[in-house]
Design a protein around this motif. Structure first.
Motif, PDB file in Angstrom:
ATOM      1  N   ILE A  14      52.761  56.344  41.060  1.00 20.45           N
ATOM      2  CA  ILE A  14      54.039  56.694  41.671  1.00 20.45           C
ATOM      3  C   ILE A  14      54.315  55.825  42.892  1.00 20.45           C
ATOM      4  O   ILE A  14      55.442  55.348  43.082  1.00 20.45           O
ATOM      5  N   GLN A  15      53.309  55.593  43.702  1.00 26.72           N
ATOM      6  CA  GLN A  15      53.517  54.783  44.896  1.00 26.72           C
ATOM      7  C   GLN A  15      53.886  53.350  44.539  1.00 26.72           C
ATOM      8  O   GLN A  15      54.782  52.753  45.158  1.00 26.72           O
ATOM      9  N   LEU A  16      53.231  52.770  43.546  1.00 30.01           N
ATOM     10  CA  LEU A  16      53.560  51.412  43.119  1.00 30.01           C
ATOM     11  C   LEU A  16      54.960  51.367  42.529  1.00 30.01           C
ATOM     12  O   LEU A  16      55.739  50.447  42.803  1.00 30.01           O
ATOM     13  N   PHE A  17      55.305  52.378  41.741  1.00 30.92           N
ATOM     14  CA  PHE A  17      56.623  52.459  41.148  1.00 30.92           C
ATOM     15  C   PHE A  17      57.698  52.507  42.232  1.00 30.92           C
ATOM     16  O   PHE A  17      58.681  51.760  42.197  1.00 30.92           O
ATOM     17  N   ALA A  18      57.514  53.375  43.220  1.00 35.56           N
ATOM     18  CA  ALA A  18      58.486  53.502  44.312  1.00 35.56           C
ATOM     19  C   ALA A  18      58.610  52.199  45.090  1.00 35.56           C
ATOM     20  O   ALA A  18      59.708  51.779  45.468  1.00 35.56           O
ATOM     21  N   GLN A  19      57.492  51.536  45.314  1.00 32.60           N
ATOM     22  CA  GLN A  19      57.498  50.269  46.046  1.00 32.60           C
ATOM     23  C   GLN A  19      58.298  49.205  45.294  1.00 32.60           C
ATOM     24  O   GLN A  19      59.086  48.468  45.900  1.00 32.60           O
ATOM     25  N   LYS A  20      58.123  49.127  43.991  1.00 33.31           N
ATOM     26  CA  LYS A  20      58.842  48.134  43.190  1.00 33.31           C
ATOM     27  C   LYS A  20      60.347  48.392  43.229  1.00 33.31           C
ATOM     28  O   LYS A  20      61.151  47.456  43.288  1.00 33.31           O
ATOM     29  N   LEU A  21      60.751  49.653  43.201  1.00 34.66           N
ATOM     30  CA  LEU A  21      62.174  49.964  43.264  1.00 34.66           C
ATOM     31  C   LEU A  21      62.756  49.598  44.621  1.00 34.66           C
ATOM     32  O   LEU A  21      63.884  49.099  44.710  1.00 34.66           O
ATOM     33  N   GLN A  22      61.997  49.834  45.670  1.00 36.80           N
ATOM     34  CA  GLN A  22      62.487  49.521  47.010  1.00 36.80           C
ATOM     35  C   GLN A  22      62.715  48.026  47.185  1.00 36.80           C
ATOM     36  O   GLN A  22      63.560  47.612  47.986  1.00 36.80           O
ATOM     37  N   GLU A  23      62.003  47.203  46.425  1.00 31.16           N
ATOM     38  CA  GLU A  23      62.226  45.762  46.470  1.00 31.16           C
ATOM     39  C   GLU A  23      63.622  45.394  45.966  1.00 31.16           C
ATOM     40  O   GLU A  23      64.125  44.313  46.249  1.00 31.16           O
ATOM     41  N   HIS A  24      64.235  46.296  45.204  1.00 34.65           N
ATOM     42  CA  HIS A  24      65.602  46.096  44.719  1.00 34.65           C
ATOM     43  C   HIS A  24      66.602  46.980  45.467  1.00 34.65           C
ATOM     44  O   HIS A  24      67.694  47.247  44.975  1.00 34.65           O
ATOM     45  N   ASP A  25      66.197  47.437  46.638  1.00 38.14           N
ATOM     46  CA  ASP A  25      67.045  48.284  47.483  1.00 38.14           C
ATOM     47  C   ASP A  25      67.398  49.605  46.809  1.00 38.14           C
ATOM     48  O   ASP A  25      68.450  50.192  47.075  1.00 38.14           O
ATOM     49  N   ILE A  26      66.539  50.070  45.926  1.00 40.43           N
ATOM     50  CA  ILE A  26      66.679  51.396  45.321  1.00 40.43           C
ATOM     51  C   ILE A  26      65.666  52.307  46.000  1.00 40.43           C
ATOM     52  O   ILE A  26      64.458  52.067  45.919  1.00 40.43           O
ATOM     53  N   ILE A  27      66.160  53.325  46.678  1.00 35.81           N
ATOM     54  CA  ILE A  27      65.272  54.223  47.417  1.00 35.81           C
ATOM     55  C   ILE A  27      65.113  55.516  46.627  1.00 35.81           C
ATOM     56  O   ILE A  27      65.999  56.374  46.636  1.00 35.81           O
TER      57      ILE A  27
END
Length: 221
Positions: free
Chosen positions: A145-158
């Motif tokens: 989950i943490q890796l998934f959230a981090q990858k989304l944040q790289e695309h400005d998706i919080i």
């Protein structure tokens, strides 16, 4: 579980569409996505870029469909006349994708006759779901989950609320792909559209990392 609170926004514009073909196909292998993608790629070479290929599955009520286990007595699934072939594409490819109409492809010898189709724009939904997100099976649920959230944040998706679910595996010629399902809730319109447009990861033409609408995370409470 991953949980943050935030308000919504009002951006409803999308340049991404889901194109759905009617098909004639009675039976296909359970583990069909690699061959399906490669067969379509021969007709549409551009699907490897910015295109999502949904797995073929039996219709079910709501989002309750589950991929049959490979431990079942058969390695194939029976399809109904309502079964569809769906691709997620940029709207700029609308005319190009029509080349699939009237084509017949074969998956392990099983024919899929592709008929005419129609499309609809991707629209924002507060809760999105992906059946198949590639992951490292040695990672814990929290790490995933943490890796998934981090990858989304790289695309400005919080992401605000994340729940992960069932695991699956898919056999490719040179490797096994392990996946987990994941649900994201309380997305604002802008993030919801962006996530559906860009998906997750680089294997969406194999059906991994595509997000679809799901019932609200609070529906059963």
């Amino acid at each position: 579980m991953y949980w943050i609170e935030e308000n919504n926004s009002d951006n409803n514009n999308s340049d991404t569409i889901d194109y759905t073909f009617n098909i004639n196909c009675k039976e296909i292998p359970i583990d069909h996505i690699y061959q399906l993608s490669k067969s379509i790629e021969k007709i549409l070479p551009w699907i490897t870029s910015n295109t999502g290929l949904h797995h073929i599955h039996c219709p079910a009520e709501g989002n309750g469909w589950e991929r049959p286990s490979s431990t079942h007595n058969t390695n194939t699934i029976q399809l109904s006349k309502r079964t569809k072939l769906k691709l997620r594409i940029p709207s700029s490819r609308l005319n190009d994708i029509k080349k699939l109409s009237s084509q017949t492809i074969f998956i392990d010898g099983y024919p899929i006759i592709i008929n005419n189709g129609n499309y609809k724009p991707v629209t924002p939904h507060e809760t999105l779901f992906s059946r198949f997100i590639p992951y490292n099976p040695e990672a814990s649920e929290e790490e995933f989950i943490q890796l998934f959230a981090q990858k989304l944040q790289e695309h400005d998706i919080i992401p605000k609320k994340i729940l992960c679910g069932k695991t699956n595996s898919f056999q490719f010629p040179d490797k096994t792909i392990s996946t987990r399902s994941i649900m994201i809730a309380n997305l604002n319109n802008e993030n919801s559209l962006r996530l559906q447009q860009i998906g997750y990861g680089t294997m969406q033409h194999f059906g991994f990392g595509i997000f679809i609408p799901h019932k609200d995370i609070n529906a059963d409470r």
